[in-house]
Design a protein around this motif. Structure first.
Motif, short mmCIF file in Angstrom:
data_model
loop_
_atom_site.label_atom_id
_atom_site.label_comp_id
_atom_site.label_asym_id
_atom_site.label_seq_id
_atom_site.Cartn_x
_atom_site.Cartn_y
_atom_site.Cartn_z
N GLU A 42 0.87 -1.17 0.00
CA GLU A 42 0.00 0.00 0.00
C GLU A 42 0.91 1.23 0.00
OE1 GLU A 42 -3.00 -0.14 3.00
OE2 GLU A 42 -3.59 1.93 2.67
N ILE A 43 0.81 2.03 -1.05
CA ILE A 43 1.73 3.15 -1.23
C ILE A 43 0.97 4.45 -1.38
CG2 ILE A 43 3.47 4.14 -2.78
CD1 ILE A 43 4.32 1.30 -3.45
N ALA A 44 1.46 5.46 -0.71
CA ALA A 44 0.96 6.83 -0.87
C ALA A 44 2.17 7.72 -1.11
CB ALA A 44 0.20 7.28 0.36
N LEU A 45 2.12 8.51 -2.16
CA LEU A 45 3.25 9.35 -2.54
C LEU A 45 2.75 10.78 -2.73
CD1 LEU A 45 6.25 9.45 -3.44
CD2 LEU A 45 5.47 8.87 -5.72
N GLU A 56 0.05 13.76 -6.25
CA GLU A 56 -0.02 12.63 -5.34
C GLU A 56 -0.40 11.36 -6.07
OE1 GLU A 56 -2.94 13.59 -2.39
OE2 GLU A 56 -4.58 13.64 -3.80
N TYR A 57 0.04 10.26 -5.50
CA TYR A 57 -0.31 8.93 -6.01
C TYR A 57 -0.61 8.06 -4.79
CZ TYR A 57 0.21 4.13 -7.47
OH TYR A 57 -0.01 2.79 -7.66
N ALA A 58 -1.66 7.28 -4.92
CA ALA A 58 -1.99 6.33 -3.86
C ALA A 58 -2.44 5.04 -4.51
CB ALA A 58 -3.08 6.87 -2.95
N SER A 59 -1.93 3.92 -4.02
CA SER A 59 -2.31 2.62 -4.59
C SER A 59 -3.75 2.27 -4.23
CB SER A 59 -1.35 1.54 -4.11
OG SER A 59 -1.37 1.47 -2.70
N SER A 60 -4.21 2.77 -3.10
CA SER A 60 -5.62 2.56 -2.74
C SER A 60 -6.21 3.94 -2.46
CB SER A 60 -5.74 1.62 -1.55
OG SER A 60 -5.04 2.13 -0.44
N SER A 61 -6.42 4.27 -1.21
CA SER A 61 -6.96 5.57 -0.83
C SER A 61 -5.87 6.35 -0.07
CB SER A 61 -8.18 5.39 0.06
OG SER A 61 -8.50 6.61 0.70
N MET A 62 -5.64 7.57 -0.50
CA MET A 62 -4.63 8.41 0.16
C MET A 62 -5.00 8.61 1.62
SD MET A 62 -1.80 10.20 -0.01
CE MET A 62 -1.41 10.52 -1.70
N GLN A 63 -6.26 8.93 1.87
CA GLN A 63 -6.72 9.19 3.24
C GLN A 63 -6.53 7.96 4.12
OE1 GLN A 63 -7.64 12.20 4.31
NE2 GLN A 63 -7.87 11.44 6.39
N GLN A 64 -6.90 6.80 3.64
CA GLN A 64 -6.77 5.57 4.42
C GLN A 64 -5.29 5.26 4.69
OE1 GLN A 64 -8.82 2.56 2.20
NE2 GLN A 64 -10.86 3.15 2.97
N THR A 65 -4.46 5.47 3.68
CA THR A 65 -3.02 5.20 3.86
C THR A 65 -2.42 6.13 4.89
OG1 THR A 65 -2.93 4.52 1.53
CG2 THR A 65 -0.83 4.94 2.63
N LEU A 66 -2.79 7.40 4.85
CA LEU A 66 -2.28 8.37 5.83
C LEU A 66 -2.78 8.04 7.24
CD1 LEU A 66 -2.48 11.74 3.86
CD2 LEU A 66 -0.44 10.43 4.43
N ARG A 68 -3.62 5.10 8.33
CA ARG A 68 -2.90 3.89 8.74
C ARG A 68 -1.49 4.23 9.20
NH1 ARG A 68 -1.88 -1.39 4.91
NH2 ARG A 68 -0.74 -2.58 6.47
N ARG A 69 -0.84 5.12 8.48
CA ARG A 69 0.51 5.56 8.85
C ARG A 69 0.50 6.24 10.21
NH1 ARG A 69 3.23 10.21 10.31
NH2 ARG A 69 5.39 10.03 9.79
N ASN A 70 -0.46 7.10 10.43
CA ASN A 70 -0.55 7.81 11.71
C ASN A 70 -0.82 6.85 12.87
OD1 ASN A 70 -0.07 10.22 10.40
ND2 ASN A 70 -2.23 10.78 10.27
N GLN A 71 -1.67 5.87 12.64
CA GLN A 71 -1.95 4.88 13.69
C GLN A 71 -0.71 4.03 13.97
OE1 GLN A 71 -5.28 2.65 12.20
NE2 GLN A 71 -6.77 4.24 12.77
N HIS A 72 -0.02 3.68 12.93
CA HIS A 72 1.16 2.82 13.07
C HIS A 72 2.27 3.52 13.85
CE1 HIS A 72 4.78 0.61 12.24
NE2 HIS A 72 4.13 -0.33 11.58
N SER A 73 2.49 4.79 13.57
CA SER A 73 3.59 5.49 14.23
C SER A 73 3.17 6.21 15.50
CB SER A 73 4.22 6.50 13.26
OG SER A 73 3.25 7.46 12.89
N GLY A 74 1.86 6.15 15.81
CA GLY A 74 1.40 6.78 17.05
C GLY A 74 1.25 8.29 16.93
N ILE A 75 1.28 8.79 15.72
CA ILE A 75 1.13 10.23 15.52
C ILE A 75 -0.33 10.52 15.23
CG2 ILE A 75 1.73 12.17 14.02
CD1 ILE A 75 4.36 10.77 13.46
#
Length: 194
Positions: A42-45, A56-66, A68-75
């Motif tokens: 899953e890529i967001a650029l 921007e480029y997102a393999s799925s949804s940019m919002q969902q990827t962001l 997920r990233r925020n949840q993963h890193s605790g930000i």
């Protein structure tokens, strides 16, 4: 035949920089898409150009990827009301600065002949006035530099003439004086040095 390796530094020519940005951005997005397809990643650029345009480029949804990233890193993202309010509020006096930066960025991109489409007559006239004022300032600066350089050249020329005159008078004084009644000496001089 191998490709010539270019040095990685900022490209000075604006047109060449824009062309390179466009080509490399497309290549980067293509590689991101290939990585996503090949590896099921899953890529967001996100890319901002020098003029502030967003790509921007997102393999799925940019919002969902962001998210997920925020949840993963605790930000916590800007969705958090407290952070959003802090950034959006003018508690630090940043709102006028942000607006000024945005205005200057737009003005700069327009002066670089970018984003001129959709401008109204008054905006184009304002842009023309800015360019005219800058042209006048540059012309005056260059004129002052040329006048200063001209003055230095004049002084250098006069100094050389003075030295030439002094060396000529010194060499003519080496001859013994004529005790005869006729004056056969040659006297040269410049009225500039009297």
């Amino acid at each position: 035949m191998t490709r010539k390796k270019i040095p990685i530094k900022k490209i000075d020519n604006i047109n060449a920089r824009q062309v390179t940005f466009s080509k490399r951005r497309k290549g980067l997005f293509k590689k991101a898409q290939e990585l996503s397809t090949l590896c099921d990643a899953e890529i967001a650029l996100i890319v901002f150009s020098a003029t502030g345009k967003l790509f921007e480029y997102a393999s799925s949804s940019m919002q969902q990827t962001l998210e997920r990233r925020n949840q993963h890193s605790g930000i916590q993202g800007l969705d958090n009301p407290s952070i959003g309010q802090q950034l959006g509020s003018d508690s630090f006096g940043m709102l006028p600065l942000r607006k000024e930066i945005e205005d200057k960025t737009n003005e700069l991109s327009q002066l670089n002949e970018e984003e001129l489409q959709g401008l109204k007559i008054k905006e184009l006239q304002k842009l023309e006035d800015i360019l005219q004022r800058r042209w006048t300032t540059i012309s005056k600066t260059k004129e002052a530099k040329l006048m200063e350089e001209n003055q230095k050249l004049k002084q250098s020329f006069l100094q050389e003439q003075r030295q030439s005159y002094e060396s000529f008078t010194c060499s003519s004084s080496e001859f013994p004086p004529d005790n005869g009644s006729s004056d056969t000496s040659l006297k040269l001089g410049l009225s500039l040095f009297e």
